[in-house]
Design an enzyme around this catalytic site. Structure first.
Site, PDB file in Angstrom:
ATOM      1  N   GLU A  95      -9.626 -14.144  -3.507  1.00 29.81           N
ATOM      2  CA  GLU A  95     -10.030 -13.585  -2.668  1.00 29.81           C
ATOM      3  C   GLU A  95     -10.369 -14.491  -1.585  1.00 29.81           C
ATOM      4  O   GLU A  95     -10.332 -15.622  -1.806  1.00 29.81           O
ATOM      5  CB  GLU A  95     -11.248 -12.663  -3.220  1.00 29.81           C
ATOM      6  CG  GLU A  95     -12.220 -13.519  -3.907  1.00 29.81           C
ATOM      7  CD  GLU A  95     -13.336 -12.684  -4.798  1.00 29.81           C
ATOM      8  OE1 GLU A  95     -13.382 -11.570  -4.388  1.00 29.81           O
ATOM      9  OE2 GLU A  95     -14.178 -13.373  -5.556  1.00 29.81           O
ATOM     10  N   SER A 151      -8.639   1.550   8.586  1.00 29.34           N
ATOM     11  CA  SER A 151      -8.105   0.980   9.831  1.00 29.34           C
ATOM     12  C   SER A 151      -7.030   0.050   9.513  1.00 29.34           C
ATOM     13  O   SER A 151      -6.408  -0.585  10.807  1.00 29.34           O
ATOM     14  CB  SER A 151      -9.157  -0.041  10.695  1.00 29.34           C
ATOM     15  OG  SER A 151      -9.630  -1.107   9.541  1.00 29.34           O
ATOM     16  N   ASP A 159     -17.137 -11.720  -3.614  1.00 30.88           N
ATOM     17  CA  ASP A 159     -17.932 -10.537  -4.667  1.00 30.88           C
ATOM     18  C   ASP A 159     -17.089 -10.270  -6.128  1.00 30.88           C
ATOM     19  O   ASP A 159     -17.613  -9.999  -6.995  1.00 30.88           O
ATOM     20  CB  ASP A 159     -18.062  -9.259  -3.969  1.00 30.88           C
ATOM     21  CG  ASP A 159     -16.833  -8.729  -3.414  1.00 30.88           C
ATOM     22  OD1 ASP A 159     -16.118  -9.199  -2.563  1.00 30.88           O
ATOM     23  OD2 ASP A 159     -16.340  -7.752  -3.956  1.00 30.88           O
ATOM     24  N   LYS A 202       0.925  -1.258  -0.038  1.00 29.67           N
ATOM     25  CA  LYS A 202       0.002   0.042  -0.032  1.00 29.67           C
ATOM     26  C   LYS A 202       0.967   1.261  -0.042  1.00 29.67           C
ATOM     27  O   LYS A 202       0.256   2.286  -0.334  1.00 29.67           O
ATOM     28  CB  LYS A 202      -0.871  -0.065   1.009  1.00 29.67           C
ATOM     29  CG  LYS A 202      -2.039  -0.992   1.100  1.00 29.67           C
ATOM     30  CD  LYS A 202      -3.436  -0.363   0.809  1.00 29.67           C
ATOM     31  CE  LYS A 202      -4.521  -1.199   0.726  1.00 29.67           C
ATOM     32  NZ  LYS A 202      -4.470  -2.566   1.241  1.00 29.67           N
ATOM     33  N   SER A 239       1.386  -9.762  -0.165  1.00 29.25           N
ATOM     34  CA  SER A 239       1.071  -8.337  -0.360  1.00 29.25           C
ATOM     35  C   SER A 239       1.440  -7.741   1.101  1.00 29.25           C
ATOM     36  O   SER A 239       1.466  -6.281   0.978  1.00 29.25           O
ATOM     37  CB  SER A 239      -0.620  -8.251  -0.437  1.00 29.25           C
ATOM     38  OG  SER A 239      -1.277  -8.810   0.341  1.00 29.25           O
ATOM     39  N   GLY A 294     -15.863 -13.854   0.893  1.00 31.69           N
ATOM     40  CA  GLY A 294     -16.259 -12.832   0.253  1.00 31.69           C
ATOM     41  C   GLY A 294     -15.737 -12.677  -1.046  1.00 31.69           C
ATOM     42  O   GLY A 294     -14.880 -12.159  -1.527  1.00 31.69           O
TER      43      GLY A 294
HETATM   44  C1  LIG Z   1      -5.345  -3.661   0.749  1.00 29.24           C
HETATM   45  C2  LIG Z   1      -4.734  -4.956   1.042  1.00 29.24           C
HETATM   46  C3  LIG Z   1      -4.957  -6.020   0.155  1.00 29.24           C
HETATM   47  C4  LIG Z   1      -6.074  -5.853  -1.036  1.00 29.24           C
HETATM   48  O1  LIG Z   1      -5.672  -5.099  -1.812  1.00 29.24           O
HETATM   49  P1  LIG Z   1      -6.842  -4.194  -3.015  1.00 29.24           P
HETATM   50  O2  LIG Z   1      -5.999  -3.264  -3.749  1.00 29.24           O
HETATM   51  O3  LIG Z   1      -7.843  -3.467  -1.857  1.00 29.24           O
HETATM   52  O4  LIG Z   1      -7.264  -5.187  -3.618  1.00 29.24           O
HETATM   53  C5  LIG Z   1      -4.309  -7.383   0.264  1.00 29.24           C
HETATM   54  N1  LIG Z   1      -3.378  -7.631   1.083  1.00 29.24           N
HETATM   55  C6  LIG Z   1      -2.816  -6.604   2.058  1.00 29.24           C
HETATM   56  C7  LIG Z   1      -1.886  -6.977   2.903  1.00 29.24           C
HETATM   57  C8  LIG Z   1      -3.457  -5.143   1.984  1.00 29.24           C
HETATM   58  O5  LIG Z   1      -3.044  -4.046   2.869  1.00 29.24           O
END
Ligand SMILES: *Cc1c(COP(=O)(O)O)cnc(C)c1O
Length: 325
Positions: free
Chosen positions: A210, A84, A216, A59, A310, A214
């Site tokens: 996903e 959050s 969706d 992010k 991620s 969820g």
């Molecule tokens: C926000 C986040 C996601 C999801 O990312 P999106 O861009 O909303 O699809 C996945 N893994 C982590 C660790 C995140 O912080």
């Protein structure tokens, strides 16, 4: 007829530009491989370690790119975000590095550690009651009163372009891929990754992953329209979005090959795998893409597969609970 807000979708050129802005600011995170993972799946897996990114998740890329893209007067007025989770810390940290003031709207019952981390990066935290107040309304009011720019967590061209730089780095480092597995919440990371893969590794199939509770994203992908669901129950707390974004969905429809889901039990097993085998702490949401490969949800035999880990933000007590379960 009402005039619809139709911003232009980001392209690969925006991802490349974001990579330029992020050079020397975001970590160029390592790519790790594992003989155990390869022999378990029959594929060649390349794990891109965004759990080791600044502020602990990819992010930072989108948040930094969005703030760095603002003009001087918008920078001087500051930004506001509501989150959050990892988006809050990313915006707070990116704002601090760029000298831009940040206000983060967080629920009053958010984990104290997360509130402290966000304040620690220098943000002003505004707490709200998630049962009686609407965070978007609070965010909009702060934006209007203080002239701040709202930075949303996924449905924004500069955020999508910034998130795409993780896949850009991965493909530049390891070469063309047959498959790229990416976790899916609101779709910022998946849509940005798809833009990068389409340009740098044509023919690479990009798959979103996903949480089972969820789904969706899959339902939206299959029906061709954005499906909204109630807040899902899953340990993947970074992917508990109720709907994809307008922009992220438009890119996903065009460039993504499929969307699959994995269970919480598979996520726990995958967290354990990364700790035992690779000495990596990956948060539950960060395990989505890897779980799809390690649990055979997406067949990877004989393929070169990019897997984005991620994020790594999980507090030690929760981690211990997951590992004991
Ligand atoms: C926000 C986040 C996601 C999801 O990312 P999106 O861009 O909303 O699809 C996945 N893994 C982590 C660790 C995140 O912080």
């Amino acid at each position: 007829m009402p005039v619809e807000f139709a911003p232009t979708l980001p392209t690969f050129a925006d991802v490349a530009e974001a990579a330029g802005r992020l050079a020397g600011m975001a970590h160029r995170t390592p790519v790790v491989t594992s003989r155990t993972a390869d022999s378990r799946t029959g594929g060649s897996l390349f794990f891109k370690c965004e759990n080791l990114q600044r502020a602990g998740a990819f992010k930072f890329r989108g948040g930094y790119n969005a703030i760095a893209s603002l003009d001087a007067s918008a920078r001087a007025a500051g930004v506001v975000a509501f989150s959050s989770g990892n988006h809050a810390q990313a915006i707070a940290y990116a704002g601090a590095l760029l000298g831009v003031s940040t206000v983060i709207v967080m629920p009053a019952d958010a984990p104290a550690m997360k509130v402290a981390a966000t304040r620690g990066y220098g943000a002003t935290v505004v707490l709200y009651d998630r049962y009686t107040e609407d965070r978007e309304e609070i965010g909009r009011r702060i934006a209007a009163e203080q002239g701040r720019t709202m930075v949303p967590p996924f449905d924004h061209p500069a955020v999508i372009a910034g998130q795409g730089t993780a896949a850009l780095e991965l493909i530049n480092e390891v070469g063309p891929l047959d498959l790229l597995l990416v976790c899916l919440g609101g779709g910022g990371l998946l849509s940005g990754s798809a833009l990068a893969a389409a340009e740098l590794s044509p023919g690479c199939r990009v798959i979103g992953v996903e949480p089972e509770a969820g789904d969706d994203g899959r339902r939206s992908f299959e029906s061709g329209r954005i499906v909204t669901i109630p807040v899902p129950q899953s340990i993947a707390d970074g992917a508990l979005t109720t709907a994809l974004g307008q922009m992220t969905f438009a890119i996903i429809r065009e460039r993504v090959s499929g969307i699959v889901s994995v269970s919480d039990a598979m996520l726990v097993d995958t967290m354990r795998f990364f700790i035992e085998r690779l000495k990596l702490v990956v948060e539950p949401t960060g395990c989505l893409a890897a779980a799809a490969a390690l649990h055979g949800i997406v067949p990877v035999r004989g393929k070169r597969v990019g897997v984005i880990l991620s994020g790594g933000n999980v507090d030690p007590a929760s981690l211990a609970r997951f590992l004991a379960s």
